[in-house]
Design a protein around this motif. Structure first.
Motif, PDB file in Angstrom:
ATOM      1  N   SER A   4       0.858  -1.176   0.000  1.00  0.00           N
ATOM      2  CA  SER A   4       0.000   0.000   0.000  1.00  0.00           C
ATOM      3  C   SER A   4       0.896   1.227   0.000  1.00  0.00           C
ATOM      4  CB  SER A   4      -0.900   0.000   1.239  1.00  0.00           C
ATOM      5  OG  SER A   4      -1.774  -1.113   1.210  1.00  0.00           O
ATOM      6  N   PHE A   5       0.503   2.224  -0.744  1.00  0.00           N
ATOM      7  CA  PHE A   5       1.348   3.403  -0.844  1.00  0.00           C
ATOM      8  C   PHE A   5       1.232   4.241   0.426  1.00  0.00           C
ATOM      9  CE2 PHE A   5       1.274   3.373  -5.781  1.00  0.00           C
ATOM     10  CZ  PHE A   5       2.122   2.277  -5.763  1.00  0.00           C
ATOM     11  N   LYS A   6       2.268   5.016   0.706  1.00  0.00           N
ATOM     12  CA  LYS A   6       2.315   5.751   1.964  1.00  0.00           C
ATOM     13  C   LYS A   6       2.863   7.163   1.809  1.00  0.00           C
ATOM     14  CE  LYS A   6       6.279   2.722   2.800  1.00  0.00           C
ATOM     15  NZ  LYS A   6       6.799   1.670   3.684  1.00  0.00           N
ATOM     16  N   LYS A   7       2.938   7.656   0.579  1.00  0.00           N
ATOM     17  CA  LYS A   7       3.488   8.986   0.327  1.00  0.00           C
ATOM     18  C   LYS A   7       2.592  10.048   0.966  1.00  0.00           C
ATOM     19  CE  LYS A   7       7.227  10.174  -1.907  1.00  0.00           C
ATOM     20  NZ  LYS A   7       8.517   9.575  -1.539  1.00  0.00           N
ATOM     21  N   ARG A   8       3.216  11.048   1.620  1.00  0.00           N
ATOM     22  CA  ARG A   8       2.444  12.062   2.321  1.00  0.00           C
ATOM     23  C   ARG A   8       2.736  13.479   1.828  1.00  0.00           C
ATOM     24  NH1 ARG A   8      -0.204   9.721   6.261  1.00  0.00           N
ATOM     25  NH2 ARG A   8      -0.831  11.736   7.107  1.00  0.00           N
ATOM     26  N   ASN A   9       3.779  13.684   1.038  1.00  0.00           N
ATOM     27  CA  ASN A   9       4.095  15.036   0.568  1.00  0.00           C
ATOM     28  C   ASN A   9       3.275  15.364  -0.678  1.00  0.00           C
ATOM     29  OD1 ASN A   9       6.003  12.963  -0.428  1.00  0.00           O
ATOM     30  ND2 ASN A   9       6.736  14.597  -1.766  1.00  0.00           N
ATOM     31  N   LEU A  10       2.643  16.523  -0.672  1.00  0.00           N
ATOM     32  CA  LEU A  10       1.760  16.932  -1.764  1.00  0.00           C
ATOM     33  C   LEU A  10       2.512  17.001  -3.088  1.00  0.00           C
ATOM     34  CD1 LEU A  10      -1.126  17.862  -2.481  1.00  0.00           C
ATOM     35  CD2 LEU A  10      -0.339  20.221  -2.098  1.00  0.00           C
TER      36      LEU A  10
END
Length: 555
Positions: A4-10
């Motif tokens: 599952s992806f977890k990227k948080r930076n816009l």
């Protein structure tokens, strides 16, 4: 669970949408970087699988029956230095790194370090391995504890007799033992790594599918059957026995002619001109964009640094360039002549001036589905965007919705229109500070204007049209500093500052417009290898062209 992806930076999501926009609008120079990456920890393998180029090369050396077949002259293992360099450059935008390609990743003892460094940057990780090699308990714990999202084991059979027909040189008992130990270690450590028993189905192993499925269930891992590209029809399983070759003889003849015209007909006939039985539906040929996702959103970097056109290419002569830590960046290659020519070829655009450049993409023979193979991961990007940002970015959310939820399901025209109307300007402004930081040239408005006035004077002396090629030393500043100046103005916070730019740097604006004349003088010299920077700047200005024009009219 799993990858599952977890990227948080816009900015990662902005890069993703911008890359889709550049693909749908058929840009030949891009301002984005890949969001998925295949990074091979080792382009070596201990097996001799007959459908894999590395295995074929290994078998030719093992059998010593004539001269060996060589696809890559210098097979290496990924260094920590190169991995760090790539993650430093690309990591902010990457949603996933697939640590595999045509080698066995576990041959690299630094693999757990690579996984941990990617995980620390909120990058999902996926690993495919044949698992037919000894693994210590410590190695298993290190790998799982590093944050590995998915580990898929390639096990095409359950008995040794069936397994070794494809996985030549492997030991299925060792693979099963490693899978059981991995599952127990995962559970003991309380981790959620997805472990998959990956089963390619052939005629010689289809009778063992249920035994393999039961084994996977018993030890608590997933089981997946997959249909493969097959070149020997005797390997077709029963459910594919009536399948026809993906390409007709007429198509193969046409492709051979294309390769002959490029002076590589003998190579194509010997290595590539062969029938393929493929489970890929033909419908994708008509519903997918004519551009290639490997030119915009995903890429492959092999263990030693060469950038391959896609995951289907396997040979040195097909590479697009080589990343060298501290010397040659990925971005240097991403907008190089060979990528420019490749993108142009996909959209049928003339490659005038690039006749000397050779690219296998100009005569690509892979099914369209391969061009957009990793679009299958896009739904995870959309899901993670919703979880992180909710309703806070409605225009981006609408853009994601227009991409659809399946390959070939995007409303491309609607996406482009929405992106241009609602996201193009905002994304450009937000990206400005990042790009200026990247070239270490943050400038004030006055400094930027001074540089651009000097630039305008040079353009005026040479002329907007004509065939002159003038020396960059005339600019009195480096190319990067000129680019930083333009970006600094484009990112100005007030309308007055941008209006000032539109008035006082009109020549600079005009110079970078694609419609100012076919013979506009390029900013480059014969001795310079950096021929893409003008196009990078042009792309930035095109994004802001409408706003600047509207502001100028109001003055």
């Amino acid at each position: 669970m799993g990858s599952s992806f977890k990227k948080r930076n816009l900015s990662a999501y902005e890069n993703f949408l911008r890359a889709k926009y550049e693909m749908f609008s058929e840009k030949v120079h891009v301002s984005t970087l890949p969001y998925y990456l295949c990074l091979d920890p080792a382009d070596k393998c201990q097996l001799r699988c007959p459908t894999c180029p590395t295995g074929i090369e290994n078998e030719s050396k093992f059998s010593k029956d004539g001269p060996p077949t060589i696809y890559r002259e210098d097979r290496q293992k990924l260094s920590v230095e190169l991995c760090d360099s790539l993650l430093d450059e690309l990591g902010d935008n990457l949603f996933m790194v697939m640590f595999y390609n045509y080698g066995e990743p576990l041959l690299n003892t630094h693999l757990h370090e690579f996984v941990r460094k990617a995980n620390d940057r909120d990058i999902a990780t996926e690993l495919h391995s044949n698992l037919s090699l000894p693994l210590s308990d410590q190695r298993i714990d290190e790998l799982l504890s590093a944050g590995l999202g998915t580990l898929a084991a390639s096990v095409d059979g359950f008995s040794q007799e069936a397994y070794e027909i494809h996985r030549v040189g492997g030991k299925v008992e060792l693979v099963h033992e490693n899978l059981e130990r991995l599952a127990k270690a995962r559970d003991r450590l309380g981790l959620d790594t997805e472990i998959i028993y990956n089963y390619l189905v052939f005629k010689h192993n289809e009778h063992e599918i249920e035994a393999a499925r039961r084994f996977a269930k018993d030890i608590g891992i997933s089981f997946s059957t997959r249909d493969a590209l097959i070149q020997d029809p005797s390997w077709l399983p029963s459910h594919r026995k009536d399948e026809q070759p993906y390409y007709s003889q007429e198509h193969m003849d046409e492709m051979t002619k294309v390769w002959e015209e490029a002076g590589r007909g003998d190579y194509f006939f010997e290595h590539e001109s062969q029938y393929v039985w493929s489970p890929i539906p033909k419908q994708f040929e008509s519903v997918l964009p004519r551009t290639c996702g490997w030119h915009y959103g995903f890429s492959v970097v092999t263990a030693g640094g060469p950038v391959a056109p896609c995951c289907a290419t396997t040979k040195d002569q097909e590479d697009m360039g080589t990343v060298v830590a501290g010397e040659v960046s990925f971005a240097d290659i991403w907008n190089s002549d060979v990528y420019t020519k490749s993108r142009k070829a996909m959209i049928g655009e003339s490659s005038d001036g690039l006749e000397h450049v050779d690219s296998t993409c100009t005569r690509c023979y892979f099914p369209k589905f391969v061009h957009h193979l990793y679009d299958t991961y896009d739904t995870r990007v959309v899901q993670q965007f919703g979880e992180v940002f909710g309703d806070s970015e409605p225009e981006m959310a609408k853009a994601f919705a227009l991409l659809g939820d399946e390959i070939g399901g995007a409303d491309a025209a609607g996406f482009v229109a929405h992106y241009e109307q609602n996201l193009l300007m905002g994304t450009a402004a937000k990206n400005t500070s990042v790009q200026i930081d990247r070239i270490h040239n943050a400038l004030s408005h006055d400094e930027a204007m001074d540089i651009l006035r000097q630039f305008g004077a040079v353009i005026s002396s040479v002329g907007l049209n004509g065939n002159q090629v003038f020396d960059e030393s005339l600019l009195r500043h480096s190319k990067d500093r000129v680019m930083a100046s333009i970006m600094a103005i484009l990112g100005a916070e007030t309308a007055a500052e941008q209006q000032s730019f539109a008035r006082e740097a009109a020549l600079v604006l005009a110079f970078f417009q694609s419609d100012v004349g076919k013979d506009s003088a390029p900013i480059d010299t014969v001795r310079s290898n950096n021929v893409t920077w003008r196009n990078d700047v042009e792309a930035e200005i095109q994004k802001n062209n409408r706003l600047i024009a509207a502001q100028t009219e109001a003055v």
